[in-house]
Design an enzyme around this catalytic site. Sequence first.
Site, PDB file in Angstrom:
ATOM      1  N   SER A  57      12.011 -64.427  15.871  1.00  0.00           N
ATOM      2  CA  SER A  57      11.671 -64.366  14.450  1.00  0.00           C
ATOM      3  C   SER A  57      11.353 -62.928  14.089  1.00  0.00           C
ATOM      4  O   SER A  57      11.393 -62.018  14.934  1.00  0.00           O
ATOM      5  CB  SER A  57      10.458 -65.253  14.150  1.00  0.00           C
ATOM      6  OG  SER A  57       9.292 -64.743  14.802  1.00  0.00           O
ATOM      7  N   LYS A  58      11.009 -62.710  12.827  1.00  0.00           N
ATOM      8  CA  LYS A  58      10.768 -61.353  12.341  1.00  0.00           C
ATOM      9  C   LYS A  58       9.607 -60.676  13.057  1.00  0.00           C
ATOM     10  O   LYS A  58       9.529 -59.444  13.109  1.00  0.00           O
ATOM     11  CB  LYS A  58      10.502 -61.386  10.836  1.00  0.00           C
ATOM     12  CG  LYS A  58      11.736 -61.723  10.008  1.00  0.00           C
ATOM     13  CD  LYS A  58      11.438 -61.714   8.522  1.00  0.00           C
ATOM     14  CE  LYS A  58      12.681 -62.029   7.706  1.00  0.00           C
ATOM     15  NZ  LYS A  58      12.402 -62.049   6.257  1.00  0.00           N
ATOM     16  N   ARG A  59       8.678 -61.474  13.591  1.00  0.00           N
ATOM     17  CA  ARG A  59       7.545 -60.837  14.281  1.00  0.00           C
ATOM     18  C   ARG A  59       7.988 -60.127  15.559  1.00  0.00           C
ATOM     19  O   ARG A  59       7.255 -59.303  16.105  1.00  0.00           O
ATOM     20  CB  ARG A  59       6.463 -61.870  14.600  1.00  0.00           C
ATOM     21  CG  ARG A  59       6.839 -62.887  15.655  1.00  0.00           C
ATOM     22  CD  ARG A  59       5.651 -63.808  15.947  1.00  0.00           C
ATOM     23  NE  ARG A  59       5.993 -64.831  16.910  1.00  0.00           N
ATOM     24  CZ  ARG A  59       6.577 -65.981  16.606  1.00  0.00           C
ATOM     25  NH1 ARG A  59       6.893 -66.229  15.341  1.00  0.00           N
ATOM     26  NH2 ARG A  59       6.831 -66.870  17.539  1.00  0.00           N
TER      27      ARG A  59
END
Length: 478
Positions: free
Chosen positions: A244-246
């Site tokens: 994910s973006k994290r």
Amino acid sequence: MPDTPSFPRVRFAPSPTGYLHVGGARTALFNWLFARHFGGTFILRIEDTDFERSSEAMVEGILEGMRWIGLDWDEGPFFQSQRLPLYQATAQKLIDSGYAYYCFCTKDELEARRAQGTAAMYDRRCRALDPPESKQRRLDGQAAAVRFAVPDGSTSWNDAVFGRVEFANAELEDFVLLRSDGIPTYHLSVVADDIQMRLTHIIRGADHISNTPKQVLQYRALQAELPVFAHVPLILGPDKTRLSKRHGATSVIAYKDMGIVPEAFRNFLALLGWSPGSAHRDREIFSSGDLIQLFTLDGISKSNAVFDNDKLAWFNTEYIRAYASEKLLPLIETEWKAAQFTPTRSREELLAAIDLLKPRARSLKDFATLFRAYFRDDFEYDPAAVTKFLADPELPAWLQELATRYAAAPEFTEASAEEILRVFAAEKNIKAGALINGSRVALTGQAVAPSLFAVMAALGKDRVIERLSAVAKVPATG
């Protein structure tokens, strides 16, 4: 149906509610490789029936990402928003054959039942209505969705990756095929399209496994031949949670913007959850031709893959190093354009500088940032490099005098430049290393560079003399 027919038909079917992400790109790549390996057909279908969230910009972003990776399609792109009559006709066929029925329950009614805790799944109350009554209510203009009548028993299929997979039908509610506004759900549209497009294999992410029994039921109800399903394990971040973006960038175009070479990204992506076999266990670099020749569904792992940014960086450096300068130049020019940077060198000089620098490049962006001094005369000096190697107050005078030695030299080559510097250092009783390090900063603005004398040869005699002579103007630090 055989697992590897002579001419398979496969598809990539993204939803344009976001840009092409890493997981989708790998799915597209696996389908493309499979089609190319067996001389089949790769179809691009845009699943854009989520009218509120889909956009033309997202469609173009998906196409741009695919083009950047180098994935060409044979048919399409087809847009589901333009195929609504097919879905409505398919739903009607299922109603007529008794495999689907009209549901007159409103959204508010369904939500109220769920809130009361009396219906975790749809209670099938409209399934009990007599078909003539349902038909008349529709003729009277009453809104209704269409639901599939899930039978008793279980649904199974032989997955090309996971083997036999089976779901108890009791775990499936009578799922909606067509909403009351006539818009299909994913479950209906994907099956109608896959049948109409004569797909032989469905290669997609393992997150779709829970959707597959609903689709298998429709294939059987429509008396259509079941394709081979191959569910590809997920891509995880370094912490073993879903990517994910994290974890950093997830959009394919973001990696393009980071200066990744497209072939490096494709090579890296292909090895996320796929292996070419024991004969190539110790090999990591594969050209597109290699991947096409070696790719089969047997090589797909059952285990989730881990996205390693450091490994991607390694692939990128390897590909940049291996590229001919003529092949790198247009990629670098794209970076220069993005950075609003215009080189002031001839093509011959550009290619020579690229050859010199590519072994040290980690990204295409380096050619518009760290390596700027090789392509223009206006560049920035790294303050840390200036502090470390130009701090000696006597050094500017030495470098200026060294410039006069180069100006008087009858020839200017790597060998002659080195000899002149070392003779000068011996005459002045100073360390050659101090002159080398100081010259490197004066010429490139950086503390680290290729061999100083190769740099001098690449810059040329006049430019070396000019920059060494101007060393006193280098901005002081601290």
